[in-house]
Design a protein around this motif. Structure first.
Motif, PDB file in Angstrom:
ATOM      1  N   LEU A  90      -0.512  -1.884  -1.973  1.00  0.00           N
ATOM      2  CA  LEU A  90       0.326  -1.296  -3.018  1.00  0.00           C
ATOM      3  C   LEU A  90      -0.464  -1.086  -4.301  1.00  0.00           C
ATOM      4  O   LEU A  90      -0.419  -0.010  -4.901  1.00  0.00           O
ATOM      5  CB  LEU A  90       1.543  -2.188  -3.274  1.00  0.00           C
ATOM      6  CG  LEU A  90       2.467  -1.751  -4.403  1.00  0.00           C
ATOM      7  CD1 LEU A  90       3.206  -0.481  -4.020  1.00  0.00           C
ATOM      8  CD2 LEU A  90       3.434  -2.849  -4.753  1.00  0.00           C
ATOM      9  N   PHE A  91      -1.209  -2.109  -4.741  1.00  0.00           N
ATOM     10  CA  PHE A  91      -1.985  -1.992  -5.976  1.00  0.00           C
ATOM     11  C   PHE A  91      -3.106  -0.975  -5.817  1.00  0.00           C
ATOM     12  O   PHE A  91      -3.417  -0.234  -6.758  1.00  0.00           O
ATOM     13  CB  PHE A  91      -2.545  -3.351  -6.406  1.00  0.00           C
ATOM     14  CG  PHE A  91      -1.552  -4.154  -7.190  1.00  0.00           C
ATOM     15  CD1 PHE A  91      -1.326  -3.875  -8.533  1.00  0.00           C
ATOM     16  CD2 PHE A  91      -0.838  -5.181  -6.597  1.00  0.00           C
ATOM     17  CE1 PHE A  91      -0.415  -4.612  -9.253  1.00  0.00           C
ATOM     18  CE2 PHE A  91       0.065  -5.920  -7.323  1.00  0.00           C
ATOM     19  CZ  PHE A  91       0.294  -5.641  -8.658  1.00  0.00           C
ATOM     20  N   GLU A  92      -3.713  -0.893  -4.668  1.00  0.00           N
ATOM     21  CA  GLU A  92      -4.785   0.079  -4.451  1.00  0.00           C
ATOM     22  C   GLU A  92      -4.247   1.500  -4.544  1.00  0.00           C
ATOM     23  O   GLU A  92      -4.868   2.379  -5.146  1.00  0.00           O
ATOM     24  CB  GLU A  92      -5.444  -0.135  -3.087  1.00  0.00           C
ATOM     25  CG  GLU A  92      -6.344  -1.336  -3.031  1.00  0.00           C
ATOM     26  CD  GLU A  92      -6.902  -1.567  -1.635  1.00  0.00           C
ATOM     27  OE1 GLU A  92      -6.659  -0.757  -0.709  1.00  0.00           O
ATOM     28  OE2 GLU A  92      -7.575  -2.583  -1.464  1.00  0.00           O
ATOM     29  N   ARG A  93      -3.108   1.756  -3.983  1.00  0.00           N
ATOM     30  CA  ARG A  93      -2.538   3.093  -4.021  1.00  0.00           C
ATOM     31  C   ARG A  93      -1.975   3.437  -5.379  1.00  0.00           C
ATOM     32  O   ARG A  93      -2.103   4.579  -5.853  1.00  0.00           O
ATOM     33  CB  ARG A  93      -1.438   3.218  -2.968  1.00  0.00           C
ATOM     34  CG  ARG A  93      -1.998   3.268  -1.595  1.00  0.00           C
ATOM     35  CD  ARG A  93      -0.920   3.591  -0.608  1.00  0.00           C
ATOM     36  NE  ARG A  93      -1.491   3.573   0.740  1.00  0.00           N
ATOM     37  CZ  ARG A  93      -0.791   3.665   1.825  1.00  0.00           C
ATOM     38  NH1 ARG A  93       0.526   3.782   1.747  1.00  0.00           N
ATOM     39  NH2 ARG A  93      -1.382   3.667   2.976  1.00  0.00           N
ATOM     40  N   LYS A  94      -1.319   2.477  -6.017  1.00  0.00           N
ATOM     41  CA  LYS A  94      -0.657   2.763  -7.275  1.00  0.00           C
ATOM     42  C   LYS A  94      -1.653   2.854  -8.435  1.00  0.00           C
ATOM     43  O   LYS A  94      -1.534   3.740  -9.285  1.00  0.00           O
ATOM     44  CB  LYS A  94       0.387   1.689  -7.554  1.00  0.00           C
ATOM     45  CG  LYS A  94       1.276   2.039  -8.705  1.00  0.00           C
ATOM     46  CD  LYS A  94       2.581   1.320  -8.581  1.00  0.00           C
ATOM     47  CE  LYS A  94       3.491   1.896  -9.622  1.00  0.00           C
ATOM     48  NZ  LYS A  94       4.848   1.846  -9.341  1.00  0.00           N
ATOM     49  N   PHE A  95      -2.569   1.957  -8.493  1.00  0.00           N
ATOM     50  CA  PHE A  95      -3.476   1.903  -9.650  1.00  0.00           C
ATOM     51  C   PHE A  95      -4.887   2.339  -9.305  1.00  0.00           C
ATOM     52  O   PHE A  95      -5.716   2.473 -10.183  1.00  0.00           O
ATOM     53  CB  PHE A  95      -3.511   0.492 -10.248  1.00  0.00           C
ATOM     54  CG  PHE A  95      -2.165   0.033 -10.740  1.00  0.00           C
ATOM     55  CD1 PHE A  95      -1.599   0.638 -11.850  1.00  0.00           C
ATOM     56  CD2 PHE A  95      -1.482  -0.978 -10.098  1.00  0.00           C
ATOM     57  CE1 PHE A  95      -0.361   0.223 -12.303  1.00  0.00           C
ATOM     58  CE2 PHE A  95      -0.243  -1.398 -10.555  1.00  0.00           C
ATOM     59  CZ  PHE A  95       0.330  -0.810 -11.656  1.00  0.00           C
ATOM     60  N   GLY A  96      -5.169   2.530  -8.081  1.00  0.00           N
ATOM     61  CA  GLY A  96      -6.507   2.929  -7.677  1.00  0.00           C
ATOM     62  C   GLY A  96      -7.519   1.839  -7.882  1.00  0.00           C
ATOM     63  O   GLY A  96      -8.711   2.094  -8.041  1.00  0.00           O
TER      64      GLY A  96
END
Length: 121
Positions: free
Chosen positions: A111-117
């Motif tokens: 989730l954090f990788e997709r949302k915040f890169g």
């Protein structure tokens, strides 16, 4: 003299009627003695019955004790089996919770990788 020892109603009736002067058949002394023998036989039978009942009572007590021991032994086996199952169930639940926690961590990372890169190495 033996007639007075026997409390047979027929013997008493015979004595009373003979004292009053009434002619009656002579009372048989052997019937009184037979009654005494019959009573002794009855008492002997009663004593035998009591002894037999006591033997059966003792045997039942021994069987009861044996059955109580068997019940205790069976209960111990059941308790041991239940405690083993409880331990296995607790271990399974612990492993399942650890797996769920690892899955949550992995999903949060995605989730954090997709949302915040943010890529964390």
């Amino acid at each position: 003299m033996e007639e007075t020892k026997c409390m047979n109603p027929d013997a008493l009736h015979y004595r009373f009627r003979t004292q009053m002067g009434v002619k009656v058949e002579p009372f048989k002394k052997s019937s009184c003695m037979q009654e005494v023998r019959d009573e002794r036989t009855n008492v002997s039978d009663s004593v035998d019955s009591i002894v037999e009942v006591e033997k059966l009572k003792l045997e039942m007590k021994m069987l009861e004790t044996a059955l109580q021991g068997a019940v205790r032994q069976a209960q111990a086996i059941v308790n041991e089996g239940m405690s083993q199952r409880a331990v296995h169930q607790a271990m399974f639940e612990s492993i399942a919770l650890m797996g769920a926690n690892l899955l949550q961590i992995y999903l949060l990372q995605l989730l954090f990788e997709r949302k915040f890169g943010i890529f964390r190495v």
